[in-house]
Design a protein around this motif. Sequence first.
Motif, PDB file in Angstrom:
ATOM      1  N   TYR A 115      10.891  26.223 -90.636  1.00 18.68           N
ATOM      2  CA  TYR A 115       9.787  25.557 -91.346  1.00 18.68           C
ATOM      3  C   TYR A 115      10.267  24.905 -92.645  1.00 18.68           C
ATOM      4  CZ  TYR A 115       9.854  29.553 -94.498  1.00 18.68           C
ATOM      5  OH  TYR A 115      10.245  30.508 -95.409  1.00 18.68           O
ATOM      6  N   ARG A 144       5.674  19.317 -85.566  1.00 19.55           N
ATOM      7  CA  ARG A 144       4.755  20.349 -85.096  1.00 19.55           C
ATOM      8  C   ARG A 144       4.143  21.082 -86.280  1.00 19.55           C
ATOM      9  NH1 ARG A 144       8.238  23.188 -80.416  1.00 19.55           N
ATOM     10  NH2 ARG A 144       6.857  24.884 -81.010  1.00 19.55           N
ATOM     11  N   GLU A 146       3.540  24.094 -86.766  1.00 18.54           N
ATOM     12  CA  GLU A 146       4.247  25.345 -87.087  1.00 18.54           C
ATOM     13  C   GLU A 146       5.424  25.107 -88.026  1.00 18.54           C
ATOM     14  OE1 GLU A 146       2.089  25.209 -83.584  1.00 18.54           O
ATOM     15  OE2 GLU A 146       4.049  24.268 -83.726  1.00 18.54           O
ATOM     16  N   GLY A 175      -2.613  25.244 -86.908  1.00 15.14           N
ATOM     17  CA  GLY A 175      -1.281  25.817 -86.706  1.00 15.14           C
ATOM     18  C   GLY A 175      -0.394  25.749 -87.935  1.00 15.14           C
ATOM     19  N   ARG A 177       0.786  26.857 -91.615  1.00 11.07           N
ATOM     20  CA  ARG A 177       0.698  28.103 -92.378  1.00 11.07           C
ATOM     21  C   ARG A 177       0.528  27.808 -93.871  1.00 11.07           C
ATOM     22  NH1 ARG A 177       5.110  32.017 -91.867  1.00 11.07           N
ATOM     23  NH2 ARG A 177       6.385  30.162 -92.224  1.00 11.07           N
TER      24      ARG A 177
END
Length: 281
Positions: A115, A144, A146, A175, A177
């Motif tokens: 990430y 993405r 994530e 999705g 965080r």
Amino acid sequence: AKGMGKGDWQRYQSDLASAMVQRLEMRTQLHEAIEDEQFMLQYQPIVELADQRVTGVEALVRWQHPTRGLLGPFHFVEAAEESGAIVGIGAWVLGEALRQFAAWKAADPDTTLRYVSVNVSPRQFRAADFVEQVRAALIEADARPEWLLLEITESLVLKDADKVVQDLRALRAMGVRVAIDDFGTGYSSLSYLRQMPVDVLKLDKSFIDDILTSRQQHALVDAIVTLAGNLDLAVVAEGIEEPGQMLALDAMGCHYGQGYHFARPLWPADIPAMTASVRPA
Ligand code: C2E
Ligand code: CA
Ligand code: CA
Ligand code: CA
């Protein structure tokens, strides 16, 4: 003011005037800087304490100023927040960090990187369409959800908590965080943690600084790490500068760390060597 001679007073007046001129100048320059693409990002590794693998990076903005050279956020983020320029800067940071991250993923499918962490200023988060901006930036970068960790600060929660919570839920449903940055420096009480739908807690450097020298500080950090674990929050300890701090945090059950002990913020070209799954010894 009392005790000021005439010379002092004049100096005081001209200092005030020049501070004002500087602020105005800074405002104009910040807006030009967005258009001229004078901002750049460095990335600081975030490691898994157990094996020191680099699992994430935090994007940190720098300003290549036309006359003053390379400036860190300390020199301009506050002014940008006040003038509103931070909204444009933040949008650029988000897009650039996602684009760079997608490029790293594409270049090395076995990268240890999971990430990229992006700082979001309160003003940027409060934009009515922030959630949509994030969605659009992900699509634009072909990234993405994530892959993205958004770092917000505790002060956000003080105003319009309902709206903030609603947006955090929408982001997480997508999705993406969310982390609470600089945890422990704000007005936060631990009870906020229960209300806030977040995934990660970044424990401020000021908490880490004294864990080896102060028994109280050690106990406090230990308690926060335990509590966070019970709330299913991951903890990133910031500002680790010494191996002893890393060992102490690992022993407490803190899983992630960031700091000069591991790496300083780096230019993008230096990241792949640190995130190849097989690294030279
Ligand atoms: P932060 O989010 O707490 O970022 C961590 C800061 O601590 C970075 O400073 C990093 O270089 C520094 N740091 C990391 N490890 C160590 C260490 O071991 N020792 C010491 N002494 N310092 C360490 P930097 O890059 O100057 O950024 C300062 C602040 O500016 C950030 O603090 C963040 O609040 C803000 N900032 C940076 N980039 C952005 C951005 O894109 N948007 C917004 N809104 N704010 C940003
Ligand atoms: Ca941060
Ligand atoms: Ca921080
Ligand atoms: Ca900090």
